[in-house]
Structure formats: C-alpha cells, structure tokens
Design a protein around this motif. Sequence first.
Motif, PDB file in Angstrom:
ATOM      1  N   LEU A  31       0.737  -1.391   0.179  1.00 24.41           N
ATOM      2  CA  LEU A  31      -0.086   0.145  -0.019  1.00 24.41           C
ATOM      3  C   LEU A  31       1.028   1.318  -0.051  1.00 24.41           C
ATOM      4  O   LEU A  31       0.590   2.343  -0.772  1.00 24.41           O
ATOM      5  N   GLU A  32       1.937   1.012   0.767  1.00 26.08           N
ATOM      6  CA  GLU A  32       2.850   2.161   0.607  1.00 26.08           C
ATOM      7  C   GLU A  32       3.557   2.596  -0.817  1.00 26.08           C
ATOM      8  O   GLU A  32       3.604   3.572  -1.237  1.00 26.08           O
ATOM      9  N   ASN A  33       3.738   1.412  -1.443  1.00 25.52           N
ATOM     10  CA  ASN A  33       4.166   1.384  -2.956  1.00 25.52           C
ATOM     11  C   ASN A  33       3.488   2.056  -3.809  1.00 25.52           C
ATOM     12  O   ASN A  33       3.738   2.913  -4.716  1.00 25.52           O
ATOM     13  N   VAL A  34       1.918   2.099  -3.596  1.00 21.53           N
ATOM     14  CA  VAL A  34       0.892   2.910  -4.586  1.00 21.53           C
ATOM     15  C   VAL A  34       0.554   4.135  -3.785  1.00 21.53           C
ATOM     16  O   VAL A  34      -0.462   4.701  -4.309  1.00 21.53           O
ATOM     17  N   GLY A  35       1.232   4.536  -2.696  1.00 24.71           N
ATOM     18  CA  GLY A  35       0.974   5.976  -2.217  1.00 24.71           C
ATOM     19  C   GLY A  35       0.135   6.096  -0.913  1.00 24.71           C
ATOM     20  O   GLY A  35      -0.291   7.422  -0.671  1.00 24.71           O
ATOM     21  N   TYR A  36      -0.164   5.095  -0.346  1.00 27.12           N
ATOM     22  CA  TYR A  36      -0.787   5.359   0.810  1.00 27.12           C
ATOM     23  C   TYR A  36       0.064   5.647   1.884  1.00 27.12           C
ATOM     24  O   TYR A  36       1.407   5.302   2.204  1.00 27.12           O
ATOM     25  N   TYR A  37      -0.406   6.445   2.960  1.00 30.46           N
ATOM     26  CA  TYR A  37       0.057   6.776   4.055  1.00 30.46           C
ATOM     27  C   TYR A  37      -0.335   5.621   5.154  1.00 30.46           C
ATOM     28  O   TYR A  37      -1.566   5.550   5.329  1.00 30.46           O
TER      29      TYR A  37
END
Length: 294
Positions: A31-37
Amino acid sequence: MIEEEQPRSDTDLVIVTGVSGGGRSTVARALENVGYYVVDNLPQALMLDMAELAHRAGGTARQTAMVLDVRSRAFSTDLGGAVQALKERGYSPRVVFVDADDEVLIRRFENVRRSHPLQGDGRLADGIAAERELLREAREAADVLIDTSHLNVNQLRSRVEELFGGEDARRLRVTVLSFGFKYGLPPDADFVLDARFLPNPYWVPELRDHTGQEPEVSRYVLGQRGAVTFVETYARLINATAPGFEREGKRYLAVAVGCTGGKHRSVAIAEELARRLRELRVVANAHHRDLGRE
C-alpha cells in the motif's frame, strides 16, 4: 476567500487486519508503494481520530491505510462498530482481511522460530484457533479477503498493488484466479467456474509440459467446443452485474476458474476471461494460484 472543505468520502481509507502470519506487513508495504500513508499497529479506538487527521491534512494523507493487530491491547472484536462509526461520519472505509490456512500459518511460525501472540502456554494451533475466533466477525465483514496460503511475497504485493493502485478506486475490480481442484477451492472466491468439461491438454503429449499461458495450449483449450461460449457468457454476466455491485459498494470480485491441476485449462480460460472483461472496460487481472505446483 474560504476554501470549501472536501467531503470526507474523498478521503480514501483502507483498514487492514487479519491473522498473525498471514501477511499484513507485506500488504502494508504494498500500500505504501502505491501512495498510501500507512499507520501500523493502530489501536482500534483511535481509528476515527486518525481518519479526521487524514481528512484535515489532505495531500498524500488523503490516502491512508490503518493496520490493526490483534496483539494491540486496544484491539476490540467490534471492528464492525468502528467501521460503522466511520461511515456515519461520512467516510467510506474499505476493510482488507488477510488470511491463510492453519497448516501454512504453523509452517510460517515454525520457520521463523517464534510463538503465536495468543499461544500463551499452549500449542501453536491453540493460539491460531483463539485468534480466529477473535477475528471471526471482522473476517465476515471484510470488503476484500486475501488468502495468502499459496502466494509468495512478490505475488501478494502484486495483488495488492493491482487492487489499490492506479485506476479509480471506486470502480469494481475483478480478479480472475485460476486454480486446481485437487488443491482445494480458493476460500476468497465470489464465483467458482469449472473448466473440467473441456478436454485436458495434459493427455496431449506435445502440450503436457506447457501451460495455459502459452499460445499453443491456449489455442487448444479455446478451440474446443463450448470454450469460447463459456468465456463469453461469463464475461457478459460479470459486465452486466458490475454496475449493481458498484452501487452496493462492492469494489472487489474474485472469480475462480478451476480445472484438475490448475496448469492448462483454467489458466487459459482465466487469461481469456480477464482479457474479454478488459475489452468491456471492466478492470480485470488474471492470477494463477497453482501454476508451477505440478
């Protein structure tokens, strides 16, 4: 001039929970990889406060994932109540539950030589059973169930990135999953299609060692009587029901296609079904659970 506040529904909230050893950490990194905090090990009591912070912060925080861990002392079994509180405040959270078979979980814990967080003085299996009971309602209420029993780290990361990256997150996303019946049904399937009515390429010597991803096997499978009609029928069905699923708030649909071993027929059919769905402008990807097991 006062800037108009964005509606809370525009804040993209993902709640990740699941069994220990299931792969929550990998899901969080994806999820971090696709821009989530990503906020890891967040006490459930702080979910609403975290959502409000994300909403007010805006920017990159508008995509926030909250990872809940049963080991947190603030964990409550009433995840449904917490999610409902978010919805009443105007948010549209999506709940992801990460799961795996007991045998797989036991093997994973034994490989890293650590005990289960709820094991206490009992057996590893006792800790897993206690956690399953604690998370039973959360699993039933999840929007997305990801079974990681047959996924490696890269496959799991790819699955999450396809589900949550790129295109409009509010559109229905279809995962077409091939599998082998002899390895068991995928527990996260919404629909199960049976491709065993088609002749098996395994019995064709020049095709036996190839897979349904290869052109010669795909041509053989799709060239059989009824194969194309089978694919077209289900593509039309999924396309026709997609708007209804979206209206009802369902964002992820898992369509499992099975054959005996998950190597030839189901793989070819899954690839073709995903391709035809994309032609119909449905967001669809093919995955192959048991390819390579034989």
